[in-house]
Enzyme design. Structure first.
Site: not given
Ligand code: C5P
Length: 422
Positions: A228-229
Site C-alpha cells: 500500500t502507500n
C-alpha cells in the site's frame, strides 16, 4: 491585552484539564487566554482535581468549572457536554495525560471532558504532558497518531526536566506556545469557515454527477499482508465534500482510510485497484466530472497466497503485475462534455511529467502535488499544488488547508467549463 499578544477577543475557548502535575500550568494558561480577550470555560477530570482545585480555575476563568458528567443537584446539566461543544470555537486539552489521550483516540466518553470532546464540532488541540517513558511508549505514540488522523491538532511534548527527575520529552508545552498555536488554529478554521460560508449558496454543481476517488489501495499478497502507500484520503474527501456542498450528486470511491464520510455523499469502499476500477468504470458513463485523487497502487502481487507466507527463506521475491490504469481507461472513453481531473505526485521533472500524464490520459486538468514543500502531499491537512490545464495554463496555488485547495480546484474547473460553453 498586551500589544504583542494574539487577539482572541470574543473567542470561546474550552479548556480541558487532566490529572498531570502540569495541571498547575492551566492557571497561567487561562490568564493568557483571558488577557488575549477570550471567554474561557473549564472542564476538569477527577484526576486534575487532585492537582489543582476547580475554585482556582473557576476564579481565573470567571466561569463555571465542570467536573462531573453526572452532577448531583444540577438540573439541565446532563446535556451540557452538547451545549458546551456547540458553544466552543476551539477545545484545548492541556495538560493531556496518556489516559485521556487514549480515551480520546478511541472515543471513550466517561467524563465530562471526553463526552464534550466527542460532541464538539470545533477544532481540538491536544497538549500532552507525562513522564518520559509514558510519552515514548508505542501505545501513547499510536494514540497520538490516531488523534492526528481523526483531525485533532497535537502539539509535541517539550523536552526538559520532568517531575520524576528524568530529563526528556514529556513536559507540557509552555502556555505562551499553546496560546500562539490556538490563535493560529482559530485563524485557519475561520478562513475555512468563511470560504465555505461565502460559498454556501454556491450551487454550481446542481444537476451534475460527480465521481471522486480517494485514499490508497491495498494489494494483498497473502491473507494478512498488503502492499500500500501513505495516502490518507484527505484530499479526495475534501473534494467530495466541496462538490456535494455545491449541489453535485457525488459518489466517493475510497480505499481504506480512517476518515468519516462527508455529508450527502454516496460512499463506496474498496480495497484493491481492481475493485476501484470496477466501481469507477461502472460510473464512467454517467459522471459529468471525475476527480481521481486516489493514490492507486501501480503494481499488485501477481498472486495472492491462500495461507500466510512463511519466513523460511532469507529472500522473498514477489512477482508484481501492473494494475489497471483506471483514469487512462476513462480518458479513452471520454465523452463530450465530461471533465476529467487527475492528480500527480512527482519527485523529479514534476511539470514535464505531469503534463505528459495529462496528455497520455486525455485529461482536462492535472493537479500536481509539490513534494518538496513542508505541509504538502499525502499526510498533512494542508496542501500546495499546481494546476495544469489541457489548454496549457499552469497556476501555483499557495499552501492552504485541503478543503480550500478543493474549493480552488472546483472554482477553476467550473470557470473553464462555463467559458467553454459560452
Ligand atoms: O500513478 P500516476 O502518477 O499515473 O497517477 C496519475 C493519476 O492517475 C492520478 O489521478 C491517479 O489517481 C490515476 N491513476 C489511476 N490508476 C492507476 C494509477 C493512477 O487511475 N493505476
Amino acid at each position: 491585552m498586551s500589544a504583542s499578544s494574539p487577539d482572541l477577543s470574543g473567542r470561546h475557548l474550552l479548556l480541558g484539564v487532566t490529572g498531570s502535575i502540569a495541571a498547575y500550568k492551566a492557571a497561567p494558561l487561562i490568564r493568557r487566554f483571558k488577557d488575549a480577550g477570550a471567554e474561557v470555560r473549564v472542564l476538569m477530570t477527577a484526576g486534575a482535581e487532585r492537582f489543582i482545585t476547580p475554585l482556582t480555575l473557576g476564579t481565573l476563568s470567571e466561569g463555571e468549572v465542570l467536573t462531573d458528567i453526572f452532577p448531583e443537584n444540577e438540573e439541565g446539566s446532563w446535556t451540557k457536554h452538547v451545549t458546551l461543544g456547540e458553544w466552543a470555537d476551539l477545545f484545548v486539552v492541556a495538560p493531556a495525560t496518556a489516559q485521556t489521550i487514549a480515551k480520546l483516540a478511541h472515543g471513550f466518553c466517561d467524563s465530562m471532558l471526553t463526552a464534550t470532546a466527542l460532541s464538539a464540532r470545533c477544532p481540538l488541540l491536544v497538549c500532552p504532558a507525562m513522564d518520559r517513558e509514558m510519552y515514548r511508549h508505542a501505545a501513547t505514540q499510536e494514540n497520538l497518531e490516531r488523534l492526528r488522523e481523526i483531525g485533532y491538532d497535537v502539539m509535541p511534548a517539550a523536552h526538559g526536566e520532568l517531575a520524576s527527575g528524568l530529563v526528556g520529552k514529556g513536559r507540557m508545552p509552555e502556555p505562551e506556545a499553546i496560546r500562539t498555536r490556538v490563535a493560529k488554529m482559530l485563524d485557519e478554521s475561520q478562513s475555512v469557515a468563511s470560504t465555505l460560508g461565502e460559498r454556501s449558496d454556491n450551487r454550481s454543481l446542481e444537476g451534475t454527477s460527480v465521481l471522486v476517488t480517494a485514499g490508497p489501495t491495498q494489494e494483498p499478497f497473502d491473507p494478512v499482508r498488503v502492499l500500500t502507500n501513505r495516502s490518507t484520503g484527505t484530499m479526495g474527501h475534501a473534494l467530495a465534500q466541496s462538490a456535494a456542498r455545491r449541489g453535485g450528486q457525488v459518489t466517493l470511491v475510497t480505499g481504506p482510510t480512517t476518515l468519516s464520510p462527508p455529508e450527502n455523499v454516496e460512499v463506496v469502499r474498496v480495497e484493491t485497484a481492481e475493485e476501484m476500477n470496477d466501481v469507477v468504470q461502472a460510473h464512467r458513463e454517467t459522471a459529468d466530472f471525475v476527480f481521481m485523487a486516489a493514490a492507486v497502487a501501480d503494481y499488485a502481487p501477481a498472486e495472492t497466497a491462500d495461507a500466510k507466507l512463511k519466513k523460511d527463506d532469507d529472500d522473498l521475491v514477489l512477482h508484481l503485475r501492473r494494475t489497471p490504469d483506471i483514469l487512462k481507461e476513462i480518458g479513452k472513453h471520454k465523452r463530450p462534455g465530461q471533465t476529467l481531473v487527475g492528480f500527480a505526485m512527482e519527485t523529479d521533472n514534476a511539470h514535464e511529467n505531469a503534463r505528459r500524464k495529462l496528455e497520455e490520459k486525455n485529461l482536462d486538468w492535472i493537479v500536481l502535488n509539490d513534494l518538496t514543500e513542508e505541509g504538502a502531499g499525502f499526510g498533512p491537512s494542508t496542501n500546495r499544488v499546481t494546476l495544469l490545464s489541457r489548454e496549457g495554463t499552469s497556476e501555483d496555488l499557495p499552501l492552504m488547508p485541503k478543503l480550500e485547495v478543493a474549493e480552488a480546484i472546483l472554482d477553476r474547473v467550473l470557470a473553464a467549463r462555463s467559458e467553454e460553453r459560452a
